[in-house]
Design a protein around this motif. Structure first.
Motif, PDB file in Angstrom:
ATOM      1  N   MET A 273       0.908  -1.184   0.143  1.00 32.15           N
ATOM      2  CA  MET A 273       0.236   0.108   0.025  1.00 32.15           C
ATOM      3  C   MET A 273       0.864   1.146  -0.093  1.00 32.15           C
ATOM      4  O   MET A 273       1.770   1.313   0.700  1.00 32.15           O
ATOM      5  N   ILE A 274       0.589   2.347  -0.675  1.00 27.64           N
ATOM      6  CA  ILE A 274       1.320   3.351  -0.851  1.00 27.64           C
ATOM      7  C   ILE A 274      -0.079   4.597  -0.273  1.00 27.64           C
ATOM      8  O   ILE A 274      -1.042   4.682  -1.127  1.00 27.64           O
ATOM      9  N   ILE A 275       0.199   5.208   0.794  1.00 22.33           N
ATOM     10  CA  ILE A 275      -0.824   6.252   1.295  1.00 22.33           C
ATOM     11  C   ILE A 275      -0.303   7.540   1.164  1.00 22.33           C
ATOM     12  O   ILE A 275       0.802   7.939   1.359  1.00 22.33           O
ATOM     13  N   ASP A 276      -1.234   8.140   0.196  1.00 18.22           N
ATOM     14  CA  ASP A 276      -1.293   9.651   0.356  1.00 18.22           C
ATOM     15  C   ASP A 276       0.274  10.101  -0.566  1.00 18.22           C
ATOM     16  O   ASP A 276       0.708  11.241  -0.347  1.00 18.22           O
ATOM     17  N   GLY A 277       0.938   8.837  -1.332  1.00 16.11           N
ATOM     18  CA  GLY A 277       2.042   9.338  -1.968  1.00 16.11           C
ATOM     19  C   GLY A 277       3.362   9.734  -0.932  1.00 16.11           C
ATOM     20  O   GLY A 277       4.465   9.989  -1.554  1.00 16.11           O
ATOM     21  N   SER A 278       3.034   9.331   0.011  1.00 22.76           N
ATOM     22  CA  SER A 278       4.153   9.837   1.091  1.00 22.76           C
ATOM     23  C   SER A 278       4.780   8.418   2.018  1.00 22.76           C
ATOM     24  O   SER A 278       5.710   8.868   2.872  1.00 22.76           O
ATOM     25  N   SER A 279       3.987   7.395   2.098  1.00 23.99           N
ATOM     26  CA  SER A 279       4.450   6.356   2.876  1.00 23.99           C
ATOM     27  C   SER A 279       4.087   4.895   2.513  1.00 23.99           C
ATOM     28  O   SER A 279       3.083   4.873   1.613  1.00 23.99           O
ATOM     29  N   PHE A 280       4.623   3.998   2.763  1.00 23.86           N
ATOM     30  CA  PHE A 280       4.272   2.751   2.244  1.00 23.86           C
ATOM     31  C   PHE A 280       4.191   1.951   3.475  1.00 23.86           C
ATOM     32  O   PHE A 280       4.453   1.758   4.571  1.00 23.86           O
ATOM     33  N   ALA A 281       3.216   0.712   3.083  1.00 27.62           N
ATOM     34  CA  ALA A 281       2.828  -0.196   4.178  1.00 27.62           C
ATOM     35  C   ALA A 281       2.741  -1.502   3.308  1.00 27.62           C
ATOM     36  O   ALA A 281       2.394  -1.565   2.282  1.00 27.62           O
ATOM     37  N   ILE A 282       3.546  -2.653   3.987  1.00 30.53           N
ATOM     38  CA  ILE A 282       3.919  -3.787   3.217  1.00 30.53           C
ATOM     39  C   ILE A 282       3.284  -5.061   4.119  1.00 30.53           C
ATOM     40  O   ILE A 282       3.949  -5.230   5.391  1.00 30.53           O
ATOM     41  N   GLN A 283       2.500  -5.796   3.810  1.00 27.19           N
ATOM     42  CA  GLN A 283       2.027  -6.861   4.432  1.00 27.19           C
ATOM     43  C   GLN A 283       2.500  -8.222   3.582  1.00 27.19           C
ATOM     44  O   GLN A 283       2.258  -8.209   2.477  1.00 27.19           O
ATOM     45  N   VAL A 284       2.941  -9.230   4.251  1.00 26.55           N
ATOM     46  CA  VAL A 284       3.355 -10.616   3.497  1.00 26.55           C
ATOM     47  C   VAL A 284       2.914 -11.508   4.632  1.00 26.55           C
ATOM     48  O   VAL A 284       3.074 -11.560   5.770  1.00 26.55           O
ATOM     49  N   TYR A 285       2.107 -12.453   3.716  1.00 26.10           N
ATOM     50  CA  TYR A 285       1.517 -13.593   4.568  1.00 26.10           C
ATOM     51  C   TYR A 285       2.231 -14.762   4.258  1.00 26.10           C
ATOM     52  O   TYR A 285       2.219 -15.464   2.915  1.00 26.10           O
ATOM     53  N   ASN A 286       3.395 -15.462   5.009  1.00 24.36           N
ATOM     54  CA  ASN A 286       4.093 -16.276   4.994  1.00 24.36           C
ATOM     55  C   ASN A 286       3.220 -17.750   5.682  1.00 24.36           C
ATOM     56  O   ASN A 286       3.241 -17.682   6.870  1.00 24.36           O
ATOM     57  N   PRO A 287       3.004 -18.674   4.659  1.00 30.42           N
ATOM     58  CA  PRO A 287       2.459 -19.817   5.298  1.00 30.42           C
ATOM     59  C   PRO A 287       3.359 -20.794   6.083  1.00 30.42           C
ATOM     60  O   PRO A 287       4.260 -21.062   5.908  1.00 30.42           O
ATOM     61  N   LEU A 288       2.819 -21.038   7.279  1.00 30.78           N
ATOM     62  CA  LEU A 288       3.713 -22.028   8.110  1.00 30.78           C
ATOM     63  C   LEU A 288       2.946 -23.521   8.449  1.00 30.78           C
ATOM     64  O   LEU A 288       3.625 -24.229   8.397  1.00 30.78           O
ATOM     65  N   ALA A 289       1.652 -23.445   8.054  1.00 28.23           N
ATOM     66  CA  ALA A 289       0.971 -24.780   8.003  1.00 28.23           C
ATOM     67  C   ALA A 289      -0.376 -24.341   7.379  1.00 28.23           C
ATOM     68  O   ALA A 289      -0.577 -23.346   7.210  1.00 28.23           O
ATOM     69  N   ALA A 290      -1.001 -25.432   7.573  1.00 34.76           N
ATOM     70  CA  ALA A 290      -2.517 -25.241   6.695  1.00 34.76           C
ATOM     71  C   ALA A 290      -3.178 -24.316   7.474  1.00 34.76           C
ATOM     72  O   ALA A 290      -4.176 -23.380   6.696  1.00 34.76           O
ATOM     73  N   ASP A 291      -3.107 -24.231   8.839  1.00 33.26           N
ATOM     74  CA  ASP A 291      -4.010 -23.556   9.729  1.00 33.26           C
ATOM     75  C   ASP A 291      -3.194 -22.468  10.418  1.00 33.26           C
ATOM     76  O   ASP A 291      -3.685 -22.001  11.404  1.00 33.26           O
ATOM     77  N   ARG A 292      -1.875 -22.081   9.784  1.00 28.15           N
ATOM     78  CA  ARG A 292      -0.957 -21.072  10.470  1.00 28.15           C
ATOM     79  C   ARG A 292      -0.332 -20.404   9.640  1.00 28.15           C
ATOM     80  O   ARG A 292       0.311 -20.819   8.828  1.00 28.15           O
ATOM     81  N   SER A 293      -0.147 -19.081   9.983  1.00 28.66           N
ATOM     82  CA  SER A 293       0.434 -18.119   9.012  1.00 28.66           C
ATOM     83  C   SER A 293       1.417 -17.066   9.804  1.00 28.66           C
ATOM     84  O   SER A 293       0.791 -16.786  10.800  1.00 28.66           O
ATOM     85  N   GLU A 294       2.577 -16.629   9.277  1.00 26.93           N
ATOM     86  CA  GLU A 294       2.928 -15.564   9.930  1.00 26.93           C
ATOM     87  C   GLU A 294       2.913 -14.240   9.047  1.00 26.93           C
ATOM     88  O   GLU A 294       3.158 -14.308   7.925  1.00 26.93           O
ATOM     89  N   MET A 295       2.350 -13.231   9.644  1.00 28.67           N
ATOM     90  CA  MET A 295       1.773 -11.791   8.944  1.00 28.67           C
ATOM     91  C   MET A 295       3.094 -11.121   9.375  1.00 28.67           C
ATOM     92  O   MET A 295       3.478 -10.716  10.502  1.00 28.67           O
ATOM     93  N   GLN A 296       3.968 -10.568   8.426  1.00 25.26           N
ATOM     94  CA  GLN A 296       4.877  -9.555   8.316  1.00 25.26           C
ATOM     95  C   GLN A 296       4.326  -8.262   8.007  1.00 25.26           C
ATOM     96  O   GLN A 296       4.012  -8.232   6.978  1.00 25.26           O
ATOM     97  N   MET A 297       4.731  -7.366   8.669  1.00 23.22           N
ATOM     98  CA  MET A 297       4.332  -5.922   8.431  1.00 23.22           C
ATOM     99  C   MET A 297       5.542  -4.805   8.565  1.00 23.22           C
ATOM    100  O   MET A 297       6.090  -4.939   9.571  1.00 23.22           O
TER     101      MET A 297
END
Length: 377
Positions: A273-297
């Protein structure tokens, strides 16, 4: 609309193994941004599809290696982020910028290797591709060209926007009890925002999602017609409500997308995401198991035009805003995962959910590239 996936795709280890092999061990996966690796010997370590990796800057060149020492299989870089050479802490085996072993101990004679034998010992190296400030790794021995995954326009925009990312950033990660696909489906589902985030999203991002015409402009008779990888990555922008410019915004570079909430949903697992042309936010969903994920922000600003000492405060406020909204998503996704495991019914999709079905179509097309032993699912 009939679904393309069933609850089993989100809950069984069979499908998890399929997607690890066909998607996360075959496609280009975002593993870092350049601010994380700004200086010589800066590194980031992580586990991707069960493979321990170290992404490291060597005199300005970013490379990716196995993070397992060839001697006794100890981790070489033990922290997630740091700055040190590729030296295993267990017995001080040291590797150079090409991953080649260059010495084994203070007294190399204790191992008895000849110089030629030492030169043949090296860490497995993986392909790296950089677009703007985004660092991608491919675990395949024969990586597909990155142009087959992201089309020319997407690559050009990512280069244009993220090249202006500032060197400072703030980062966190969260391990949740949900499948990574529901995380990506959630960010593609605009309708949930005015429902689940009706008080938080407008406050923090000045965006009226409910007024976005795309919610009501889908075709209820959707038929998947193109499951090529480039079509699985989408981008969009919504005009932000006008507000006085914040003081810090005058101190950083303004991107062309100022006044918009710009998004890139990068297949398979990234929301940028780029908000108002001045900041970035990045989410990454890294799978660890079928029912478990690591969300990196990760949150960063655009390049600063002049120093301002309160930049850490601005970054922290951005992260708090993002995580306030994201925590509402996580609570919902964890409850959803429990329901999926107990359900024997199909999903019911609405006409506006074409984007989710396009994601599902690309996902299934990739799974056709592997052939694991069949199990009852």
């Amino acid at each position: 609309m009939r679904p393309l996936l069933t609850p089993a795709h989100y809950t069984t280890e069979h499908w998890f193994a399929q997607e690890q092999a066909a998607i996360f061990k075959r496609l280009w996966i975002l593993v870092a941004v350049k601010p994380m690796l700004a200086n010589h010997n800066d590194y980031r370590s992580l586990t991707l599809a069960g493979v321990p990796l170290v992404i490291q800057n060597h005199q300005g060149t970013i490379r990716a290696f196995s993070n397992i020492c060839r001697h006794r299989m100890a981790r070489i870089q033990e922290q997630e982020f740091g700055n040190r050479a590729l030296v295993c802490p267990y017995h001080h085996w040291c590797y150079n910028e090409e991953g080649q072993l260059i010495h084994t101990h203070r007294d190399p004679a204790v191992f008895g290797f000849t110089p030629n034998e030492t030169a043949e010992i090296r860490l497995k190296q993986y392909a790296v591709s950089i677009i703007g400030s985004l660092v991608f790794v491919n675990l395949s021995d024969e990586p597909l060209p990155i142009a087959e995954q992201f089309d020319e326009q997407t690559r050009a925009l990512l280069q244009q926007y993220t090249a202006d990312m500032d060197s400072s950033f703030i980062y966190t990660r969260y391990e949740g009890q949900f499948n990574w696909k529901t995380g990506m489906e959630n960010i593609k589902d605009a309708l949930h925002v005015p429902c689940l985030h009706k008080s938080t999203f407008p406050k923090h991002f000045r965006v009226n999602i409910a007024a976005d015409s795309s919610i009501n402009s889908r075709d209820a008779s959707y038929q998947p017609s193109n499951t090529a990888l480039p079509q699985a990555t989408t981008q969009g922008a919504i005009a932000m409500q006008e507000a006085p410019e914040l003081e810090w915004q005058s101190l950083v570079q303004q991107l062309e997308c100022k006044g918009r909430y710009q998004t890139f949903h990068l297949f398979p697992n990234v929301n940028l995401m780029i908000i108002d042309g001045s900041s970035f936010a990045i989410q990454v969903y890294n799978p660890l198991a079928a029912d478990r994920s690591e969300m990196q922000m990760m949150v960063a600003l655009t390049k600063q035009q002049q120093d301002f000492p309160h930049k850490p405060v601005v970054l922290w406020e951005h992260l708090v805003s993002d995580m306030t909204v994201l925590q509402e998503d996580i609570d919902c996704l964890e409850a959803l995962q429990t329901s999926l495991a107990a359900s024997d019914a199909e999903f019911i999709h609405g006409a506006y959910e074409t984007g989710l079905l396009e994601f599902h179509g690309a996902y299934l097309a990739q799974l056709e590239t592997v052939h694991l032993p069949q199990q009852e699912v």
